[in-house]
Design an enzyme around this catalytic site. Structure first.
Site, PDB file in Angstrom:
ATOM      1  N   ASP A   1       0.749  -1.169  -0.015  1.00  0.00           N
ATOM      2  CA  ASP A   1       0.110   0.040  -0.017  1.00  0.00           C
ATOM      3  C   ASP A   1       0.901   1.215  -0.099  1.00  0.00           C
ATOM      4  O   ASP A   1       1.903   1.424   0.437  1.00  0.00           O
ATOM      5  CB  ASP A   1      -0.831  -0.076   1.210  1.00  0.00           C
ATOM      6  CG  ASP A   1      -1.970   1.019   1.315  1.00  0.00           C
ATOM      7  OD1 ASP A   1      -2.192   1.555   0.019  1.00  0.00           O
ATOM      8  OD2 ASP A   1      -2.572   1.353   2.289  1.00  0.00           O
TER       9      ASP A   1
ATOM     10  N   ASN B   1     -10.117  -2.439  -7.155  1.00  0.00           N
ATOM     11  CA  ASN B   1      -9.421  -1.568  -7.778  1.00  0.00           C
ATOM     12  C   ASN B   1      -9.644  -1.164  -9.164  1.00  0.00           C
ATOM     13  O   ASN B   1      -9.119  -0.363  -9.751  1.00  0.00           O
ATOM     14  CB  ASN B   1      -7.961  -2.174  -7.949  1.00  0.00           C
ATOM     15  CG  ASN B   1      -7.096  -2.095  -6.566  1.00  0.00           C
ATOM     16  OD1 ASN B   1      -5.884  -2.833  -6.540  1.00  0.00           O
ATOM     17  ND2 ASN B   1      -7.585  -1.185  -5.739  1.00  0.00           N
TER      18      ASN B   1
END
Length: 251
Positions: free
Chosen positions: A30, A78
C-alpha cells in the site's frame, strides 16, 4: 500495532538467526499513489517504484527462508480507480510478467496467482499461465500474487463450489466443516498466514485473506509507503512478530 520508526532501535542487537521466522507472510503493498503524489509524479510512477520494491522483497523473503509469501497486487475493488490508472497498471503487470519469466528463471520460487484472473486480457492470462507452468516444479518459496482478488469473492466462490458438490451428491451437508471451506479457497493446501504487514499506516484489512487471517498477527508501519519499504524494515517486522505471544484463543 507497530511503528517502524518509533521502535526500530530497541531490537538493534536481535538478529534473524535469533528468532523463529513465520512460515507464511502476507503483505498489503500500500502507498504507491501517495508516494508518487509526494514527489509530484503521476500515480503510475508510484506503481513502477512499488513493483521494483516487490521484486527486491520477494527475493529477500526467499533467501532468508520464508516458505510462503502472499502479496496483494490488485484487488477486485481496484477496477473502480480512474481508467488511465487501471490501464497503466495493466501495462505494468504485462511488463512484470514478461520480466518474471526472464528474471526469475534462476530463482527457486514457485509463482502462483490467486484471484479471478479471467477478468484480465487474453495476453495477461497467457503470461500468468506461463509463469505458473514454468515455476511449478520448483521446490522453494511459494509466491502467491493476488490479482483481481477479493476475500469476500473468494469465500463466495468456495461456498458455491461446496454447494455444487452437495447438489450433485459428491458430499453431504453434514460433512461441511472449516477444513472443507479452506480446501476450496485459492490458498488450498497452504498454511494460514502467520504475519501480515501493511505499510502506509492504514488500519484496515481491505478484503485481504479474511478467512485465512483469523489468528494472523498484524504489523502496521505508520511512516512507510510501499516503494520505500526495505529488507531492514521487513527484519524489524519479523522481530516484532517473534515477540508476540500467539495463543490462538487459548490462555
Amino acid at each position: 500495532m507497530f511503528s517502524f520508526f518509533k521502535d526500530k532501535n530497541k531490537d538493534a542487537d536481535i538478529k534473524l538467526s535469533d528468532i523463529k521466522l513465520p512460515e507464511h507472510i502476507g503483505i498489503i503493498m500500500d502507498g504507491n499513489g501517495r508516494w508518487a503524489k509526494k514527489r509530484a509524479l503521476p500515480r503510475s510512477a508510484g506503481h513502477t517504484a512499488g513493483a521494483k520494491t516487490f521484486r527486491t522483497i520477494t527475493r529477500y523473503c526467499s533467501n532468508i527462508g520464508i516458505k510462503y509469501l502472499t502479496v496483494y497486487a490488485f484487488s477486485t475493488e481496484n477496477w473502480k480507480r480512474p481508467e488511465e490508472e487501471v490501464k497503466a497498471l495493466m501495462s505494468l503487470f504485462k511488463s512484470y510478467l514478461e520480466e518474471a519469466i526472464r528474471d526469475f528463471k534462476d530463482d527457486d520460487i514457485v509463482v502462483r496467482f490467486i484471484g479471478d484472473t479471467s477478468a484480465f486480457s487474453d495476453e495477461l492470462q497467457a503470461l500468468i499461465e506461463e509463469n505458473q507452468t514454468m515455476s511449478a516444479d520448483r521446490t522453494g518459496m511459494v509466491l502467491n500474487i493476488a490479482m483481481n482478488y477479493g476475500s469476500r469473492d473468494e469465500i463466495v466462490r468456495a461456498v458455491k463450489r461446496i454447494a455444487a458438490d452437495v447438489k450433485s451428491g459428491r458430499t453431504d451437508i453434514d460433512s461441511i466443516d472449516q477444513k472443507m471451506i479452506s480446501d476450496n479457497l485459492y490458498t488450498a493446501g497452504q498454511p494460514d498466514p502467520d504475519l501480515i504487514i501493511r505499510p502506509s499506516g492504514e488500519y484496515r484489512i481491505s478484503n485481504f485473506l479474511l478467512w485465512q487471517s483469523a489468528y494472523t498477527e498484524y504489523v502496521i508501519m505508520d511512516d512507510v509507503l510501499w516503494p520505500d519499504f526495505t529488507s531492514e524494515m521487513l527484519d524489524a517486522a519479523l522481530i516484532e512478530y517473534a515477540r508476540r505471544n500467539r495463543r490462538f484463543g487459548g490462555v
